[in-house]
Write a protein that holds these residues in place. Structure first.
Motif, short mmCIF file in Angstrom:
data_model
loop_
_atom_site.label_atom_id
_atom_site.label_comp_id
_atom_site.label_asym_id
_atom_site.label_seq_id
_atom_site.Cartn_x
_atom_site.Cartn_y
_atom_site.Cartn_z
N UNK A 145 41.46 7.84 29.92
CA UNK A 145 41.87 7.00 28.80
C UNK A 145 40.96 5.84 28.47
N UNK A 146 39.80 5.79 29.10
CA UNK A 146 38.84 4.73 28.79
C UNK A 146 37.76 5.27 27.86
N UNK A 147 37.17 4.42 27.08
CA UNK A 147 36.04 4.83 26.25
C UNK A 147 34.79 4.64 27.09
N UNK A 148 34.01 5.71 27.26
CA UNK A 148 32.82 5.66 28.10
C UNK A 148 31.66 6.32 27.38
N UNK A 149 30.50 5.70 27.48
CA UNK A 149 29.29 6.21 26.85
C UNK A 149 28.20 6.30 27.90
N UNK A 150 27.50 7.42 27.93
CA UNK A 150 26.43 7.62 28.90
C UNK A 150 25.09 7.28 28.28
N UNK A 151 24.27 6.57 29.04
CA UNK A 151 22.90 6.23 28.66
C UNK A 151 22.01 6.53 29.85
N UNK A 152 21.56 7.77 29.99
CA UNK A 152 20.76 8.17 31.15
C UNK A 152 21.60 8.09 32.41
N UNK A 153 21.18 7.26 33.37
CA UNK A 153 21.90 7.11 34.63
C UNK A 153 22.95 6.00 34.57
N UNK A 154 23.13 5.42 33.38
CA UNK A 154 24.12 4.35 33.20
C UNK A 154 25.31 4.85 32.40
N UNK A 155 26.45 4.25 32.68
CA UNK A 155 27.66 4.53 31.92
C UNK A 155 28.26 3.19 31.48
N UNK A 156 28.47 3.05 30.19
CA UNK A 156 29.13 1.85 29.65
C UNK A 156 30.58 2.21 29.41
N UNK A 157 31.48 1.43 29.99
CA UNK A 157 32.92 1.67 29.86
C UNK A 157 33.49 0.51 29.06
N UNK A 158 34.20 0.85 27.98
CA UNK A 158 34.76 -0.15 27.10
C UNK A 158 36.28 -0.03 27.17
N UNK A 159 36.92 -1.11 27.50
CA UNK A 159 38.38 -1.12 27.62
C UNK A 159 39.00 -0.88 26.25
N UNK A 160 40.19 -0.34 26.26
CA UNK A 160 40.87 -0.05 25.00
C UNK A 160 41.11 -1.31 24.19
N UNK A 161 41.22 -2.45 24.85
CA UNK A 161 41.42 -3.72 24.15
C UNK A 161 40.12 -4.26 23.56
N UNK A 162 38.99 -3.69 23.95
CA UNK A 162 37.65 -4.10 23.52
C UNK A 162 37.27 -5.51 23.99
N UNK A 163 38.04 -6.09 24.89
CA UNK A 163 37.70 -7.41 25.41
C UNK A 163 36.83 -7.31 26.65
N UNK A 164 36.96 -6.22 27.38
CA UNK A 164 36.21 -6.08 28.61
C UNK A 164 35.33 -4.83 28.54
N UNK A 165 34.09 -5.00 28.94
CA UNK A 165 33.14 -3.90 28.99
C UNK A 165 32.38 -4.01 30.30
N UNK A 166 32.12 -2.88 30.91
CA UNK A 166 31.33 -2.87 32.14
C UNK A 166 30.32 -1.74 32.04
N UNK A 167 29.16 -1.97 32.59
CA UNK A 167 28.13 -0.95 32.65
C UNK A 167 27.78 -0.71 34.11
#
Length: 93
Positions: free
Chosen positions: A16-38
Motif C-alpha cells: 500500500x505504499x507508493x514506491x519508485x525504483x531508481x537503479x539500486x535505490x527505492x524511494x518510498x512515498x507515504x500515502x499522506x505525502x508528508x514523509x518520504x524515504x529513500x
C-alpha cells in the motif's frame, strides 16, 4: 542490486505504499505525502549486500535492532520502512 530494488519496490507497492525504483535505490512515498524515504542496496565494509537508510545506517529488524537485514528479507524490510514512512498523522481536536 537493481533486481533487489525492483523486488523491494514491488513489495512496498503491494503493502500500500507508493514506491519508485531508481537503479539500486527505492524511494518510498507515504500515502499522506508528508514523509518520504529513500533506501539503497549496497555493500557494507565486509562486502555483504545490505539495505541502507538515507541517513547512512543499515536497516535492522524491527524486533531485533542488532540484526541487520539482508536484501532477501523483503517482508521485514517492508515492515521497517512502513514504520518510518507510514506514521499516522495526528489530527487536531
Amino acid at each position: 542490486m537493481s533486481a533487489f530494488a525492483k523486488w523491494l519496490a514491488q513489495a512496498c507497492q503491494e503493502a500500500g505504499m507508493r514506491a519508485e525504483q531508481y537503479g539500486a535505490k527505492v524511494r518510498i512515498i507515504a500515502s499522506s505525502h508528508f514523509l518520504t524515504e529513500e533506501v539503497e542496496c549496497r555493500s557494507d565494509s565486509d562486502g555483504d549486500l545490505r539495505w541502507w537508510w538515507s541517513w547512512g545506517k543499515p536497516i535492522a529488524a524491527g524486533n531485533d535492532s542488532a540484526r541487520i537485514l539482508t536484501p532477501d528479507e523483503v517482508d521485514d524490510l517492508v515492515d521497517a520502512i512502513a514504520r518510518v514512512v507510514a506514521v499516522p498523522i495526528r489530527r487536531r481536536p
